[in-house]
Design a protein around this motif. Sequence first.
Motif, short mmCIF file in Angstrom:
data_model
loop_
_atom_site.label_atom_id
_atom_site.label_comp_id
_atom_site.label_asym_id
_atom_site.label_seq_id
_atom_site.Cartn_x
_atom_site.Cartn_y
_atom_site.Cartn_z
N SER A 1 4.19 11.99 -6.53
CA SER A 1 5.21 10.98 -6.27
C SER A 1 6.19 11.46 -5.19
O SER A 1 6.56 10.71 -4.28
CB SER A 1 5.97 10.64 -7.55
OG SER A 1 7.02 9.75 -7.31
N SER B 1 6.97 10.07 -1.23
CA SER B 1 8.30 9.83 -0.68
C SER B 1 8.48 10.53 0.66
O SER B 1 9.13 9.99 1.57
CB SER B 1 9.38 10.31 -1.67
OG SER B 1 9.36 9.54 -2.85
N ARG C 1 11.33 8.99 2.94
CA ARG C 1 12.46 8.89 2.03
C ARG C 1 13.01 10.26 1.63
O ARG C 1 14.14 10.37 1.17
CB ARG C 1 12.05 8.12 0.76
CG ARG C 1 11.66 6.68 1.03
CD ARG C 1 11.06 6.04 -0.21
NE ARG C 1 10.61 4.68 0.04
CZ ARG C 1 9.73 4.03 -0.70
NH1 ARG C 1 9.21 4.64 -1.77
NH2 ARG C 1 9.37 2.79 -0.41
N ALA D 1 12.54 4.29 -8.29
CA ALA D 1 12.90 3.18 -7.40
C ALA D 1 13.90 2.22 -8.01
O ALA D 1 14.75 1.67 -7.30
CB ALA D 1 11.64 2.42 -7.01
N LYS E 1 17.07 0.75 -9.79
CA LYS E 1 18.45 1.24 -9.84
C LYS E 1 19.11 1.08 -11.20
O LYS E 1 20.11 1.75 -11.50
CB LYS E 1 19.30 0.48 -8.80
CG LYS E 1 18.95 0.80 -7.36
CD LYS E 1 19.31 2.23 -7.02
CE LYS E 1 19.09 2.54 -5.56
NZ LYS E 1 19.36 3.99 -5.26
#
Length: 605
Positions: free
Chosen positions: A369, A373, A378, A467, A469
């Motif tokens: 993961s 990113s 990211r 991802a 929030k």
Amino acid sequence: MQAPENPTSQPDSRVERPFPTVAVVGLGTMGAGIAVAIARSGRRVLGIEADSAAADRALARIQEATAHAVERERLTSRERTELLELITVGERLDAAAAADLVIEEVPEQLELKREIFAELDRICPPQTVLATGTTSLSVTRIAAATGRPERVLGLHFFNPVHAMKLVEVVRTVLTASQVADEAAAFARELGKEPVAAGDKAGFIVNGLLFAYLNQAAAMYESRYATREDIDAAMRLGCGLPMGPLALLDLIGIDTARTVLEAMYEQSKDRLHAPAPILGQLVAAGLLGRKTGRGFYSYEAPGSSRTVAEAGAAGAAAVAGRDVRSVGVCGSGTMATGIAEVFAKAGFPVTLVARSQEKADKAKGQLARSLERSVEKGRLTADQRDAALTLVTPSGQLADLAGVDLALEAVAEDLAVKRELFASLDKICKPGAVLATTTSSLPVISCATATSRPQDVIGMHFFNPAPAMKLVEVVSTVLTSADVTATVLGLCATVRKHPVECGDRAGFIVNALLFPYLNDAVRMLEEHYATVDDIDTAMKLGCGYPMGPFELLDVVGLDVSLTIERVLHQEFREPGLSAAPLLEHLVAAGCLGRKTGRGFRDHARR
């Protein structure tokens, strides 16, 4: 954009098009928008208002709207001129005699609409189709005021007409199939997406939307959560464009109450009975944005900018506990996602699974993961390495002895969770916060498996945790205030948006989301509309990222059924009982995408 067709330049093609001349009765915001949309398709439009003064205002409204469209480059000046030449506005209802289709857009008053339809029936030739733009009233009762019910239907456009693509084509039991087909073709030629609906209060969109809005109002009225937290939960947890209470203010609380009254009159479902707070706000003249105050207060009537209210400050702040290390129990997607969230925020994380092998695999999943990113820009490679270094996989619960926060993300089985919390109670140091990520089980049942229920709290992350929030922070009647403060502060530290709520089934998001999904299933099993039309209606009519059946297939029908049963068991509300069709599909093993078949056949896609 193509210029509108000149009605004299292509007579042959216009003859084949449905409804070359359309009358619009009532040129308020909706009626004027519909008139412009029709003229943009090259059709002649006969606008009709109550008197000459109203007609002058309506024409000015249309001229202003089209001028604005030119400014925004949605129209050229030439296209605007040609469009305006196709629109005639007057105050005589007799003008509708020249129309092939009449669309009524007057206020939502049944007797007013029936009077207009009776008069239109007298004025218009037998072949003219009559359509009502009602959002909630019975099309059948409106049609009954005429001698041609087979040529009467509903055409429900959405506001603002120029932007919203959806049109609900509403048939009564007497509407001729050919008339409905021609109306759908007409909507497509306006650049809209028609969906077929039967004559049921609220049709598809409002029938699903307003029950959800009503439950949100009732949730706020019960002081279960603040208006801000309810709205934030649905925006961040479900990806909705607006929270339910802000949306009620936009729609108009009086309008919402009228729609709900119509729905309740037909269904007699208590969930459709308007929440008392809606009636109280209407009685006080607090109708939402249009009056400057509803659930929120606004800078001025018609403004979208909210203002803080006197006396709205929260309770005095409570100091939280110091959290420097975190333990996560579980090896699935949610557990590894939560571990990733804390590691990226700089917390040492002990990731505990049932064996060292499972823990190592979970860390491998976490590493993949993080790598994705990096590939998407990211994270930097250094940030990836730093986060990965902070995660220690373990097959021993005893390794959580020193953590400041122990958080479980194991199977959604109360017996399993209670056994785990009993073990954490023995292992974790005094003062450690113990948290569950349950989405539907009672947090208090986990807490009472320990000797320290004051230290137990719910932290409901949403999938995928890195991802999404939102985190629902669920305090029980025994949770200490400093534990709640600790978790609220921790959420901010890991860049999540916390919303506070009490310990009852579904918390905020699932308590509002799953009854809506259940209502969609009921709508389908009653053969009211198709899977595709319901999904299309909610995506185009409400701006939802997914239709209800798309979402059910993603979540899993078995998971959805479990949550529906928990909600029904908690509230004992008949309207919350799981739809039989959902029960049957789960019994047949049709669980959604994970089995290849649910409400749709995914194996063929």
